[in-house]
Design an enzyme around this catalytic site. Structure first.
Site, PDB file in Angstrom:
ATOM      1  N   ASN A  40      -5.139   7.230   4.279  1.00  0.00           N
ATOM      2  CA  ASN A  40      -4.799   6.562   5.535  1.00  0.00           C
ATOM      3  C   ASN A  40      -3.333   6.776   5.855  1.00  0.00           C
ATOM      4  OD1 ASN A  40      -5.862   4.361   7.572  1.00  0.00           O
ATOM      5  ND2 ASN A  40      -3.807   3.702   6.985  1.00  0.00           N
ATOM      6  N   GLU A  41      -3.074   7.394   6.985  1.00  0.00           N
ATOM      7  CA  GLU A  41      -1.710   7.586   7.488  1.00  0.00           C
ATOM      8  C   GLU A  41      -0.768   8.160   6.429  1.00  0.00           C
ATOM      9  OE1 GLU A  41      -0.345   3.980   9.421  1.00  0.00           O
ATOM     10  OE2 GLU A  41      -1.389   4.543  11.242  1.00  0.00           O
TER      11      GLU A  41
ATOM     12  N   CYS B   5      10.405  10.373  -7.766  1.00  0.00           N
ATOM     13  CA  CYS B   5      10.121  10.058  -9.169  1.00  0.00           C
ATOM     14  C   CYS B   5      10.209  11.315 -10.029  1.00  0.00           C
ATOM     15  CB  CYS B   5       8.747   9.406  -9.288  1.00  0.00           C
ATOM     16  SG  CYS B   5       7.383  10.577  -9.290  1.00  0.00           S
TER      17      CYS B   5
ATOM     18  N   CYS C 254       2.619   8.058  -6.016  1.00  0.00           N
ATOM     19  CA  CYS C 254       3.328   9.344  -5.935  1.00  0.00           C
ATOM     20  C   CYS C 254       2.301  10.451  -5.669  1.00  0.00           C
ATOM     21  CB  CYS C 254       4.039   9.595  -7.266  1.00  0.00           C
ATOM     22  SG  CYS C 254       4.493  11.332  -7.490  1.00  0.00           S
TER      23      CYS C 254
ATOM     24  N   TYR D 243      -1.050 -11.672  12.056  1.00  0.00           N
ATOM     25  CA  TYR D 243      -0.610 -11.756  13.447  1.00  0.00           C
ATOM     26  C   TYR D 243      -1.075 -10.572  14.294  1.00  0.00           C
ATOM     27  CZ  TYR D 243       2.295 -15.900  12.986  1.00  0.00           C
ATOM     28  OH  TYR D 243       2.729 -17.181  12.835  1.00  0.00           O
TER      29      TYR D 243
ATOM     30  N   ARG E 133       0.850  -1.192   0.000  1.00  0.00           N
ATOM     31  CA  ARG E 133       0.000   0.000   0.000  1.00  0.00           C
ATOM     32  C   ARG E 133       0.882   1.237   0.000  1.00  0.00           C
ATOM     33  NH1 ARG E 133      -2.412  -0.186   6.247  1.00  0.00           N
ATOM     34  NH2 ARG E 133      -0.430  -0.702   7.210  1.00  0.00           N
TER      35      ARG E 133
ATOM     36  N   TRP F  19       3.847  -5.546  14.215  1.00  0.00           N
ATOM     37  CA  TRP F  19       4.953  -4.859  13.542  1.00  0.00           C
ATOM     38  C   TRP F  19       6.087  -4.392  14.454  1.00  0.00           C
ATOM     39  CZ3 TRP F  19       4.903   0.163  15.384  1.00  0.00           C
ATOM     40  CH2 TRP F  19       3.666   0.695  15.765  1.00  0.00           C
TER      41      TRP F  19
ATOM     42  N   GLU G 265      -7.215   4.666  15.573  1.00  0.00           N
ATOM     43  CA  GLU G 265      -6.895   3.241  15.706  1.00  0.00           C
ATOM     44  C   GLU G 265      -6.236   3.078  17.063  1.00  0.00           C
ATOM     45  OE1 GLU G 265      -4.498   1.857  12.434  1.00  0.00           O
ATOM     46  OE2 GLU G 265      -5.789   2.804  10.939  1.00  0.00           O
TER      47      GLU G 265
HETATM   48  C1  GLA Z   1      -1.712   1.282  10.825  1.00  0.00           C
HETATM   49  C2  GLA Z   1      -2.703   1.252   9.686  1.00  0.00           C
HETATM   50  C3  GLA Z   1      -3.656   0.103   9.768  1.00  0.00           C
HETATM   51  C4  GLA Z   1      -2.979  -1.144  10.230  1.00  0.00           C
HETATM   52  C5  GLA Z   1      -2.342  -0.887  11.569  1.00  0.00           C
HETATM   53  C6  GLA Z   1      -1.702  -2.119  12.164  1.00  0.00           C
HETATM   54  O1  GLA Z   1      -2.030   2.083  11.852  1.00  0.00           O
HETATM   55  O2  GLA Z   1      -3.422   2.441   9.547  1.00  0.00           O
HETATM   56  O3  GLA Z   1      -4.223  -0.094   8.482  1.00  0.00           O
HETATM   57  O4  GLA Z   1      -2.026  -1.535   9.301  1.00  0.00           O
HETATM   58  O5  GLA Z   1      -1.335   0.057  11.385  1.00  0.00           O
HETATM   59  O6  GLA Z   1      -1.144  -1.833  13.418  1.00  0.00           O
HETATM   60 ZN    ZN Z   2       6.777  11.219  -7.166  1.00  0.00          ZN
END
Ligand code: GLA
Ligand code: ZN
Length: 672
Positions: free
Chosen positions: A141-142, A153, A107, A372, A103, A330, A322
């Protein structure tokens, strides 16, 4: 406090949705965030939309009593887009093109990606912009997650050239601004300028800082492109996105400006693992007399500072979009969390100004990258510990709601500036130096002293605070110098720290004696500065209680220039013995302090404690490590992040807080 959950209906057989929705409602959940990675399910082929499953999911969730927040799905472009238009793919600093299958591989400056993003966002917002069960939107997202803030690029090369032209107008101005006389770097034309090459020797720091600014602006613009469409088709809905706490690569203040409110993704065990090395020095190592945090709670100072920064982005209540509610996947190690920990984290968020907590995720996935990762439900659909904690929180809902309504006020502000952070990251001058570490020392000191602290930008409203801490105002211009002076003249108290006033906005060194444009304000000159290996240090001579040497790591030597300056601490050994290390200058009703060395934890506590006691505003009281206290209105929330009972002396009364638990006391009652 409202509760929500992140849900992926597309991951589960449709026949399961109803029982999921009923269980959510039963658990006290009101909000459900969906669809932020579902582009391929919504538009499996260019222009062919498949709405029926999403319609059914939203209707089913809504009828069960849940309110839906939709994510725009642009963090994960579908395969047809990736394969038909490889120009949307980002390229990393090392020249590596990211590919489909993960994901954030796009760019932010691809015009093709902009066009397709506009299409999917318009299509979704038109379809659900007035839907009775949808109330808000998370954009993408994030931003920048997975090291994607800066793309290398060709789209970005040309966009950067246009950005520079806009900023400097004339190529001669750019050459001056960057000091391109050095190493034969001069440019004749905009088209000759590339992105800073990280591969050989160090690139020009002014070039890098502009590239960082440009990259941040690119995401601000890309976010705005989406927000404008959502607001057009969903004018009654709220618009937000999910930040990542202390994430450094994009200017979160700038991104927050266009949003209705902000949120962040809080994973305390992962953040301890990820951030510890960026936030602590060897000299910060645990004193043997201090408590360890429990193994499954993370570092409450890291979590707390991230909450405080998120609150500070708009100076308003925020959401945790979240919230970790079990083990994550992770970290370098991923402890399972015990009953009680999710409740503790939720209370902590509330205490720091969150009014909504959305847990990640409803149920652990059976497939793909996050197998996990825990959810409120385990893989087999049975309840995890997080869900049991939610039941406890539900029982406390009235108290949580009462506290959420209380003001979140602070006497002290801590200035946070992303450009200062970047400039110091580009030239740390000692490899373990970092802007965040320096702020974090003072943040921790405030926490341990029971002082409420707000995190604000350089442009923040200083007058609201009796004391402003600015550990490093590295880049200073006339306007900043003027604002600070006015604040002090009006009676404010300002603490500046090392490396302030060193740079101009172009990331050049000031041509004035240090601290440059801030020198008249502090009434002293920094005569010398250096970093020292930690086994060396200079003693301090001072009357401030608890302030002992040695001073090490980063040292500056101050020479008072004005009769209004008093030395509060001087070096008493080393080459500058007898010269000032910490000074106080008076200006009208206010005072400025310049803290001429990078402090250890006890030193920062001693200095701030001294200032606060002199200013006479109340503090909750000294707190042991791992015990966090926050005042909201009359309520004092005490949170224990250790495995032992901890005691806080609140206005003279010892209050015991059980391990990994929360105690709320009424400050008025405890005084009487
Ligand atoms: C991030 C992402 C989520 C998921 C969590 C897992 O915060 O926004 O989609 O991948 O991490 O901890
Ligand atoms: Zn770029």
């Amino acid at each position: 406090m409202n509760f929500g959950v992140c849900y992926y209906p597309e991951h589960w057989p449709e026949k399961r949705w109803e029982s999921d929705a009923l269980m959510m409602v039963e658990a006290g959940i009101e909000i459900v965030r969906i669809a932020e990675f579902a582009w391929a399910q919504i538009e499996p082929e260019a222009g062919r939309y498949q709405w029926s499953w999403l319609d059914r999911a939203i209707n089913l969730l809504g009828k069960a009593g849940l309110r839906v927040m939709l994510g725009t799905p642009t963090a994960a472009p579908p395969i047809w887009l990736t394969r038909n238009h490889p120009d949307i793919l980002r390229i990393d600093a090392g020249g590596q093109r990211r590919d489909h299958g993960t994901r954030r591989h796009y760019c932010p400056n691809s015009s093709t990606y902009h066009r397709h993003s506009q299409e999917i966002v318009s299509a979704m917002a038109q379809r659900y912009g007035t839907h009775p069960f949808v109330f808000g939107w998370q954009i993408d997202n994030e931003w920048g997650g997975g090291h994607t803030a800066r793309c290398y690029c060709y789209n970005c090369v040309t966009a950067f050239q246009a950005w520079l032209k806009d900023r400097y107008g004339d190529i001669a101005n750019l050459n001056d601004a960057w000091g391109t006389l050095f190493w034969s770097q001069s440019y004749m034309d905009w088209s000759q300028i590339h992105l800073p090459d990280q591969s050989i020797d160090k690139p020009n720091p002014s070039h890098i800082l502009d590239f960082y600014r440009f990259s941040s602006d690119s995401y601000v613009a890309y976010q705005r492109l989406q927000i404008d469409l959502v607001r057009q088709y969903a004018p009654e809905h709220v618009v937000t996105t999910n930040f990542m706490g202390l994430y450094r690569d994009l200017d979160q203040f700038a991104l927050a400006t266009d949003l209705d409110f902000v949120t962040w993704d809080s994973y305390p065990t992962g953040n301890l693992d990820r951030w510890q090395k960026h936030l602590y020095l060897k000299q910060d190592e645990l004193d043997a007399s201090e408590h360890q945090f429990a193994y499954d709670v993370g570092d409450p100072y890291i979590t707390g500072m991230a909450h405080a920064l998120t609150y500070g982005l708009k100076g308003r209540p925020f959401w945790v979009m979240e919230q970790q509610a079990g083990a994550i996947n992770w970290g370098s190690v991923n402890p399972g969390i015990r009953p009680g920990t999710t409740r503790l984290w939720t209370w902590h968020a509330l205490a720091e100004g969150a009014d909504t907590t959305v847990y990640f995720r409803w149920r652990s996935t059976l497939f793909a990258q996050e197998q996990y990762h825990s959810g409120l439900l385990q893989h087999d659909g049975s309840a995890g510990f997080g869900l049991a904690d939610l039941a406890l929180l539900r029982g406390e809902q009235q108290q949580l709601a009462d506290i959420a309504r209380q003001p979140n006020e602070a006497d002290v502000a801590l200035i946070f500036d992303f450009e200062d952070l970047w400039a110091l990251e580009i030239q740390p001058h000692r490899s373990d130096y970092s802007y965040l570490k320096h702020l974090f020392v003072y943040y921790r000191a405030c926490q341990r002293l029971g002082i409420q602290v707000d995190i604000i930008p350089k442009s923040g409203e200083l007058n609201k605070y009796s004391l402003v801490l600015a550990p490093t105002l590295h880049i200073a211009d006339e306007e900043l110098a003027h604002t600070l002076k006015q604040y002090v003249i009006d009676g404010g108290h300002l603490l500046l720290g090392v490396r302030s006033g060193f740079k101009t906005a172009n990331n050049l060194v000031t041509d004035q004696p240090f601290p440059g444009l801030l020198r008249l304000l502090i009434g002293a000159t920094v005569r010398s500065w250096q970093s020292l290996p930690e086994q060396f240090g200079w003693d301090l001579s001072t009357n401030i209680a608890g302030l002992n040497g040695p001073a090490t790591y980063w040292l500056e030597v101050l020479k008072p220039d004005s009769a209004s300056v008093r030395a509060l601490a001087s070096y008493s050994s080393g080459p500058y013995s007898g010269q000032a290390a910490l000074i106080e200058n008076s200006l009208n009703n206010g005072k400025i302090y310049y803290h001429g060395w990078y402090p250890t934890d006890p030193q920062a506590r001693a200095v701030i404690g001294h200032l606060v006691d002199k200013l006479g505003f109340s503090r909750i009281g000294d707190l042991p490590r791992g015990l966090i206290a926050r005042k909201r209105g009359d309520a004092i929330i005490l949170l224990n992040f250790t495995d032992v009972i901890q005691t806080a002396n609140i206005t003279g009364l010892p209050i015991k807080v059980p391990p990994r638990d929360v105690t709320v006391v009424n400050s008025l009652v405890s005084e009487s």
